[in-house]
Design a protein around this motif. Structure first.
Motif, PDB file in Angstrom:
ATOM      1  N   GLY A  79       0.817  -1.209   0.000  1.00  0.00           N
ATOM      2  CA  GLY A  79       0.000   0.000   0.000  1.00  0.00           C
ATOM      3  C   GLY A  79       0.849   1.256   0.000  1.00  0.00           C
ATOM      4  N   ARG A  80       1.942   1.227   0.747  1.00  0.00           N
ATOM      5  CA  ARG A  80       2.836   2.376   0.787  1.00  0.00           C
ATOM      6  C   ARG A  80       3.523   2.568  -0.567  1.00  0.00           C
ATOM      7  NH1 ARG A  80       4.381   3.810   6.188  1.00  0.00           N
ATOM      8  NH2 ARG A  80       6.545   4.204   5.625  1.00  0.00           N
ATOM      9  N   THR A  81       3.897   1.455  -1.198  1.00  0.00           N
ATOM     10  CA  THR A  81       4.505   1.542  -2.527  1.00  0.00           C
ATOM     11  C   THR A  81       3.521   2.135  -3.526  1.00  0.00           C
ATOM     12  OG1 THR A  81       5.958  -0.336  -2.108  1.00  0.00           O
ATOM     13  CG2 THR A  81       5.512   0.194  -4.405  1.00  0.00           C
ATOM     14  N   ARG A  82       2.277   1.699  -3.470  1.00  0.00           N
ATOM     15  CA  ARG A  82       1.245   2.234  -4.365  1.00  0.00           C
ATOM     16  C   ARG A  82       1.033   3.721  -4.144  1.00  0.00           C
ATOM     17  NH1 ARG A  82      -3.216   3.872  -3.001  1.00  0.00           N
ATOM     18  NH2 ARG A  82      -3.232   2.712  -1.035  1.00  0.00           N
ATOM     19  N   LEU A  83       0.943   4.124  -2.869  1.00  0.00           N
ATOM     20  CA  LEU A  83       0.712   5.534  -2.572  1.00  0.00           C
ATOM     21  C   LEU A  83       1.893   6.382  -3.025  1.00  0.00           C
ATOM     22  CD1 LEU A  83      -1.121   7.645  -1.244  1.00  0.00           C
ATOM     23  CD2 LEU A  83      -0.006   7.146   0.943  1.00  0.00           C
ATOM     24  N   ARG A  84       3.099   5.877  -2.799  1.00  0.00           N
ATOM     25  CA  ARG A  84       4.302   6.587  -3.235  1.00  0.00           C
ATOM     26  C   ARG A  84       4.329   6.729  -4.759  1.00  0.00           C
ATOM     27  NH1 ARG A  84       7.581   3.876  -0.125  1.00  0.00           N
ATOM     28  NH2 ARG A  84       8.049   2.296  -1.671  1.00  0.00           N
ATOM     29  N   ARG A  85       3.940   5.666  -5.452  1.00  0.00           N
ATOM     30  CA  ARG A  85       3.955   5.677  -6.915  1.00  0.00           C
ATOM     31  C   ARG A  85       2.886   6.603  -7.492  1.00  0.00           C
ATOM     32  NH1 ARG A  85       1.629   0.430  -8.791  1.00  0.00           N
ATOM     33  NH2 ARG A  85      -0.289   1.641  -8.493  1.00  0.00           N
TER      34      ARG A  85
END
Length: 224
Positions: A79-85
């Motif tokens: 989820g953090r990777t998605r939000l960062r992306r």
């Protein structure tokens, strides 16, 4: 309208030998939609640490970080990777472009990673680079570009996926003063045109004054 970035009670400390070094001491910060905020402070004041926290690049922080309506603490790694992306664009002091790819390809690549069709990514790259005066440099590789041109490509790359929030860490710190002024002006114009919010770390009072608001980080605490 809700803030794009909301930080509450953010703390970060490190152990060094037998001592505990507090880098961030209860930082509270809000950045609204379309607002460009200068994060001003000398080297070692914690600016990069704060940006790393907000950019979800490091753990070990205490406090609350909300980006585009999502609480980072509630997200798992995916989820953090998605939000960062999807919601955050990064501009660093050094451009970090991929040397074997052209200017346009460097802007297309993050869009492909986000699942966008190549044709759409190429059109977006051409539009962003054109807005930065690089229409004639689309096929040039980083080694064929000046320092200012490379940083413009880095700005376009940061905006490629139309993020809600841009984080910039001394984005003109590696440029001479005249080039820095030009690149910053283009950065501000493009970010405002895109309607993104931005938090820009700098130690330069003159450049900070060109932004909408200035907050100062001193010994881990934020003031105005």
């Amino acid at each position: 309208m809700n803030d794009v970035l909301s930080v509450t009670g953010l703390t970060r400390s490190f152990k060094q030998g037998g001592a505990v070094i507090e880098v961030l001491r209860g930082v509270d910060l809000r950045v609204g939609p379309g607002e460009i905020v200068a994060l001003l402070g000398p080297s070692g004041s914690g600016k990069s640490t704060l940006l790393q926290a907000v950019g979800l690049l490091e753990g070990g922080f205490e406090g609350s970080i909300e980006i585009a309506g999502e609480q980072a603490a509630r997200l798992d790694n995916d989820g953090r990777t998605r939000l960062r992306r999807d919601a955050i664009g990064f501009v660093y002091q050094f451009h970090h472009l991929l040397p074997d790819f052209s200017a346009a390809e460097n802007v297309v690549l993050p869009q492909l990673i986000a699942g966008k069709p190549r044709e759409d990514g190429e059109a977006r790259a051409e539009s962003l680079l054109g807005a930065l005066g690089l229409s004639q440099r689309l096929t040039h590789k980083p080694s064929q570009l000046s320092g200012g041109e490379q940083q413009r490509v880095a700005v376009a790359r940061a905006l490629a996926n139309a993020p809600a929030l841009i984080l910039a860490d001394e984005p003109t710190g590696n440029l001479d003063e005249a080039t820095a002024d030009v690149v910053l002006a283009e950065f501000l114009r493009l970010v405002r045109g895109e309607g993104a919010a931005a938090l820009v770390a700098t130690h330069n009072e003159r450049l900070a004054a060109k932004m909408d608001r200035v907050v100062r980080l001193h010994e881990g605490r934020l003031g105005v």
